[in-house]
Design a protein around this motif. Structure first.
Motif, PDB file in Angstrom:
ATOM      1  N   CYS A  40      68.096  33.847  35.064  1.00  0.00           N
ATOM      2  CA  CYS A  40      68.473  34.384  33.747  1.00  0.00           C
ATOM      3  C   CYS A  40      69.893  33.949  33.379  1.00  0.00           C
ATOM      4  O   CYS A  40      70.149  33.559  32.228  1.00  0.00           O
ATOM      5  CB  CYS A  40      68.355  35.899  33.759  1.00  0.00           C
ATOM      6  SG  CYS A  40      68.704  36.671  32.164  1.00  0.00           S
ATOM      7  N   LEU A  41      70.804  34.012  34.335  1.00  0.00           N
ATOM      8  CA  LEU A  41      72.190  33.622  34.084  1.00  0.00           C
ATOM      9  C   LEU A  41      72.277  32.147  33.697  1.00  0.00           C
ATOM     10  O   LEU A  41      72.947  31.784  32.721  1.00  0.00           O
ATOM     11  CB  LEU A  41      73.039  33.901  35.327  1.00  0.00           C
ATOM     12  CG  LEU A  41      74.549  33.705  35.191  1.00  0.00           C
ATOM     13  CD1 LEU A  41      75.126  34.676  34.173  1.00  0.00           C
ATOM     14  CD2 LEU A  41      75.234  33.877  36.538  1.00  0.00           C
ATOM     15  N   CYS A  42      71.591  31.289  34.462  1.00  0.00           N
ATOM     16  CA  CYS A  42      71.587  29.852  34.154  1.00  0.00           C
ATOM     17  C   CYS A  42      70.995  29.597  32.766  1.00  0.00           C
ATOM     18  O   CYS A  42      71.532  28.802  31.982  1.00  0.00           O
ATOM     19  CB  CYS A  42      70.790  29.085  35.204  1.00  0.00           C
ATOM     20  SG  CYS A  42      71.561  28.988  36.828  1.00  0.00           S
ATOM     21  N   TYR A  43      69.894  30.286  32.475  1.00  0.00           N
ATOM     22  CA  TYR A  43      69.200  30.076  31.198  1.00  0.00           C
ATOM     23  C   TYR A  43      70.059  30.537  30.019  1.00  0.00           C
ATOM     24  O   TYR A  43      70.224  29.808  29.033  1.00  0.00           O
ATOM     25  CB  TYR A  43      67.873  30.823  31.222  1.00  0.00           C
ATOM     26  CG  TYR A  43      67.087  30.730  29.929  1.00  0.00           C
ATOM     27  CD1 TYR A  43      66.818  29.492  29.345  1.00  0.00           C
ATOM     28  CD2 TYR A  43      66.612  31.880  29.290  1.00  0.00           C
ATOM     29  CE1 TYR A  43      66.101  29.399  28.165  1.00  0.00           C
ATOM     30  CE2 TYR A  43      65.893  31.785  28.105  1.00  0.00           C
ATOM     31  CZ  TYR A  43      65.632  30.552  27.551  1.00  0.00           C
ATOM     32  OH  TYR A  43      64.931  30.464  26.381  1.00  0.00           O
ATOM     33  N   VAL A  44      70.618  31.743  30.113  1.00  0.00           N
ATOM     34  CA  VAL A  44      71.412  32.297  29.009  1.00  0.00           C
ATOM     35  C   VAL A  44      72.672  31.476  28.781  1.00  0.00           C
ATOM     36  O   VAL A  44      73.026  31.139  27.639  1.00  0.00           O
ATOM     37  CB  VAL A  44      71.764  33.773  29.279  1.00  0.00           C
ATOM     38  CG1 VAL A  44      72.780  34.279  28.268  1.00  0.00           C
ATOM     39  CG2 VAL A  44      70.510  34.639  29.244  1.00  0.00           C
ATOM     40  N   LEU A  45      73.376  31.118  29.886  1.00  0.00           N
ATOM     41  CA  LEU A  45      74.588  30.303  29.750  1.00  0.00           C
ATOM     42  C   LEU A  45      74.267  28.936  29.155  1.00  0.00           C
ATOM     43  O   LEU A  45      74.999  28.433  28.292  1.00  0.00           O
ATOM     44  CB  LEU A  45      75.270  30.137  31.119  1.00  0.00           C
ATOM     45  CG  LEU A  45      75.996  31.362  31.675  1.00  0.00           C
ATOM     46  CD1 LEU A  45      76.543  31.058  33.068  1.00  0.00           C
ATOM     47  CD2 LEU A  45      77.135  31.797  30.755  1.00  0.00           C
ATOM     48  N   LEU A  81      64.255  22.109  27.151  1.00  0.00           N
ATOM     49  CA  LEU A  81      63.849  21.918  28.547  1.00  0.00           C
ATOM     50  C   LEU A  81      63.885  23.227  29.320  1.00  0.00           C
ATOM     51  O   LEU A  81      62.903  23.603  29.987  1.00  0.00           O
ATOM     52  CB  LEU A  81      64.758  20.882  29.209  1.00  0.00           C
ATOM     53  CG  LEU A  81      64.618  20.685  30.727  1.00  0.00           C
ATOM     54  CD1 LEU A  81      63.204  20.248  31.089  1.00  0.00           C
ATOM     55  CD2 LEU A  81      65.639  19.674  31.242  1.00  0.00           C
ATOM     56  N   SER A  82      64.996  23.938  29.255  1.00  0.00           N
ATOM     57  CA  SER A  82      65.109  25.189  29.995  1.00  0.00           C
ATOM     58  C   SER A  82      64.181  26.265  29.432  1.00  0.00           C
ATOM     59  O   SER A  82      63.617  27.077  30.175  1.00  0.00           O
ATOM     60  CB  SER A  82      66.555  25.682  30.001  1.00  0.00           C
ATOM     61  OG  SER A  82      67.059  25.801  28.686  1.00  0.00           O
ATOM     62  N   MET A  89      59.319  31.822  34.374  1.00  0.00           N
ATOM     63  CA  MET A  89      59.883  32.099  35.694  1.00  0.00           C
ATOM     64  C   MET A  89      60.401  33.533  35.773  1.00  0.00           C
ATOM     65  O   MET A  89      60.198  34.233  36.771  1.00  0.00           O
ATOM     66  CB  MET A  89      61.010  31.104  35.999  1.00  0.00           C
ATOM     67  CG  MET A  89      60.521  29.685  36.250  1.00  0.00           C
ATOM     68  SD  MET A  89      61.863  28.473  36.314  1.00  0.00           S
ATOM     69  CE  MET A  89      62.703  28.972  37.797  1.00  0.00           C
ATOM     70  N   LEU A  90      61.059  33.987  34.717  1.00  0.00           N
ATOM     71  CA  LEU A  90      61.578  35.358  34.700  1.00  0.00           C
ATOM     72  C   LEU A  90      60.443  36.385  34.718  1.00  0.00           C
ATOM     73  O   LEU A  90      60.568  37.440  35.346  1.00  0.00           O
ATOM     74  CB  LEU A  90      62.460  35.568  33.473  1.00  0.00           C
ATOM     75  CG  LEU A  90      63.792  34.816  33.475  1.00  0.00           C
ATOM     76  CD1 LEU A  90      64.519  34.999  32.156  1.00  0.00           C
ATOM     77  CD2 LEU A  90      64.671  35.274  34.634  1.00  0.00           C
ATOM     78  N   MET A 295      72.676  23.833  31.885  1.00  0.00           N
ATOM     79  CA  MET A 295      73.767  24.798  31.863  1.00  0.00           C
ATOM     80  C   MET A 295      75.126  24.097  31.970  1.00  0.00           C
ATOM     81  O   MET A 295      76.093  24.474  31.301  1.00  0.00           O
ATOM     82  CB  MET A 295      73.609  25.795  33.014  1.00  0.00           C
ATOM     83  CG  MET A 295      74.732  26.824  33.108  1.00  0.00           C
ATOM     84  SD  MET A 295      74.658  27.829  34.610  1.00  0.00           S
ATOM     85  CE  MET A 295      75.075  26.608  35.869  1.00  0.00           C
ATOM     86  N   LEU A 296      75.201  23.059  32.803  1.00  0.00           N
ATOM     87  CA  LEU A 296      76.474  22.390  33.056  1.00  0.00           C
ATOM     88  C   LEU A 296      76.912  21.460  31.927  1.00  0.00           C
ATOM     89  O   LEU A 296      78.108  21.313  31.670  1.00  0.00           O
ATOM     90  CB  LEU A 296      76.390  21.582  34.355  1.00  0.00           C
ATOM     91  CG  LEU A 296      76.354  22.352  35.675  1.00  0.00           C
ATOM     92  CD1 LEU A 296      76.258  21.378  36.844  1.00  0.00           C
ATOM     93  CD2 LEU A 296      77.585  23.234  35.826  1.00  0.00           C
ATOM     94  N   ASN A 297      75.946  20.813  31.262  1.00  0.00           N
ATOM     95  CA  ASN A 297      76.282  19.777  30.276  1.00  0.00           C
ATOM     96  C   ASN A 297      77.246  20.250  29.189  1.00  0.00           C
ATOM     97  O   ASN A 297      78.265  19.595  28.930  1.00  0.00           O
ATOM     98  CB  ASN A 297      75.008  19.199  29.659  1.00  0.00           C
ATOM     99  CG  ASN A 297      74.191  18.414  30.674  1.00  0.00           C
ATOM    100  OD1 ASN A 297      74.646  18.169  31.789  1.00  0.00           O
ATOM    101  ND2 ASN A 297      72.989  18.032  30.298  1.00  0.00           N
TER     102      ASN A 297
END
Length: 325
Positions: A40-45, A81-82, A89-90, A295-297
């Motif tokens: 969830c954190l990766c997706y939201v960020l 993509l995400s 997944m969640l 998330m990183l891009n």
């Protein structure tokens, strides 16, 4: 019925599934709530960062340049993509909603691999943009036009659809499946193919060929572009000019390394790790490969690109002044 939801027909030990059951990450069932929190954190960020990037680029006329057009396309693709995998997944990790319809599974697989293919192609386009800007600066305006970018994006979309559609069609032609339980967090191509009660050599070879045709070719041309870029940079007369030119490439290089580094690590561990690497490690790597780069891009470009930082602060300052009034 399975959990009172969807019926799957089983005959002589094989399935004719109307649905699949996504396990998630086998072996980590006891910590699914925490795994879901990380996802969830990766997706939201990632979603928030890419939306901010899109808003800033579209609202700022100084960012309406080929480099930032490619970046906005990358941000759009990352968000899609995400979104193609994270919500499901969640639902697995937090609510134990593991069923996914057969057609929905194939649709998720198609979107996932298409967006991954487009991501690779956009990274190639960004490398080409940097190559022209640094190695052929006088021709940059005539080469990197909006028309060229549109044609490139159409080509990349067609490439993904044409190359991956046969994989979907071949899965639909399987006569039956040994099981409908998928030991994965999402409908990954080979994870579904391995369940088939049929000869899967053609599917496996086709999947490998598509992966090498897309990622292998893109990575090769990106590396060639950067060899030419480094050669041009090191020929510049002053150290200051070399650093300034090199700094324009750093964000793209970081994104390139994170995407292809995770892709290669995931591929090699899955193909050659064998029994030495626990199954849950393979799945965690696959999940990381699809969730972490989006998330990183925006973070990488936001931190390393001065123009974007300036426009973000300008937008925040404007919002703050309006809010105070």
């Amino acid at each position: 019925m399975i959990n009172g939801e969807i019926k799957n027909i089983k005959v002589n030990g094989t399935f004719y599934p109307t649905s699949f059951i996504l396990v998630g990450i086998p072996g980590l069932e006891g910590v699914y709530k925490w795994v879901g929190l990380v996802v969830c954190l990766c997706y939201v960020l990632g979603l928030l960062g890419n939306m901010i990037l899109l808003a800033v680029i579209s609202a700022s006329s100084v960012l309406h340049k080929p480099m930032f057009i490619f970046l906005s396309l990358l941000a759009s693709n990352d968000a899609l993509l995400s979104t193609s995998i994270a919500p499901k997944m969640l639902s697995i990790f937090w609510f134990q909603k593991r069923h996914i319809g057969f057609e929905s599974c194939l649709l998720q697989m198609f979107f996932l691999h298409s967006f991954t293919s487009l991501e690779s192609g956009l990274l190639l386009g960004m490398a080409f943009d940097r190559y022209i800007a640094i190695c052929q600066p006088l021709s940059y305006g005539s080469i990197m036009t909006n028309s060229i970018i549109v044609k490139l994006v159409i080509f990349l979309l067609l490439r993904a659809v044409i190359l991956f559609s046969p994989c979907i069609i071949l899965i639909q032609r399987f006569p039956a499946f040994r099981t409908n339980v998928v030991p994965h967090s999402y409908c990954e191509h080979m994870a579904i193919v391995k369940l088939a009660a049929a000869d899967i050599r053609i599917n496996s070879a086709l999947g490998l060929a598509v992966a090498f045709t897309i990622s292998g070719t893109d990575m090769l041309f990106i590396l060639i572009s950067y060899c030419a870029i480094f050669h041009a940079v090191f020929r510049l007369p002053s150290k200051e000019a070399r650093l300034k030119t090199f700094n324009t490439c750093i964000p793209h290089m970081c994104i390139f390394l994170s995407f292809y580094g995770l892709a290669l690590f995931t591929f090699l561990s899955h193909r050659y790790g064998g029994k030495r690497i626990p199954p849950y490690v393979h799945i965690i790597l696959a999940d990381t490969y699809t969730l972490v780069p989006p998330m990183l891009n925006p973070i990488i470009y936001g931190v390393k690109t001065k123009l974007i930082r300036e426009q973000v602060w300008k937008a925040l300052s404007t919002y703050q002044s309006l809010h105070v009034k």
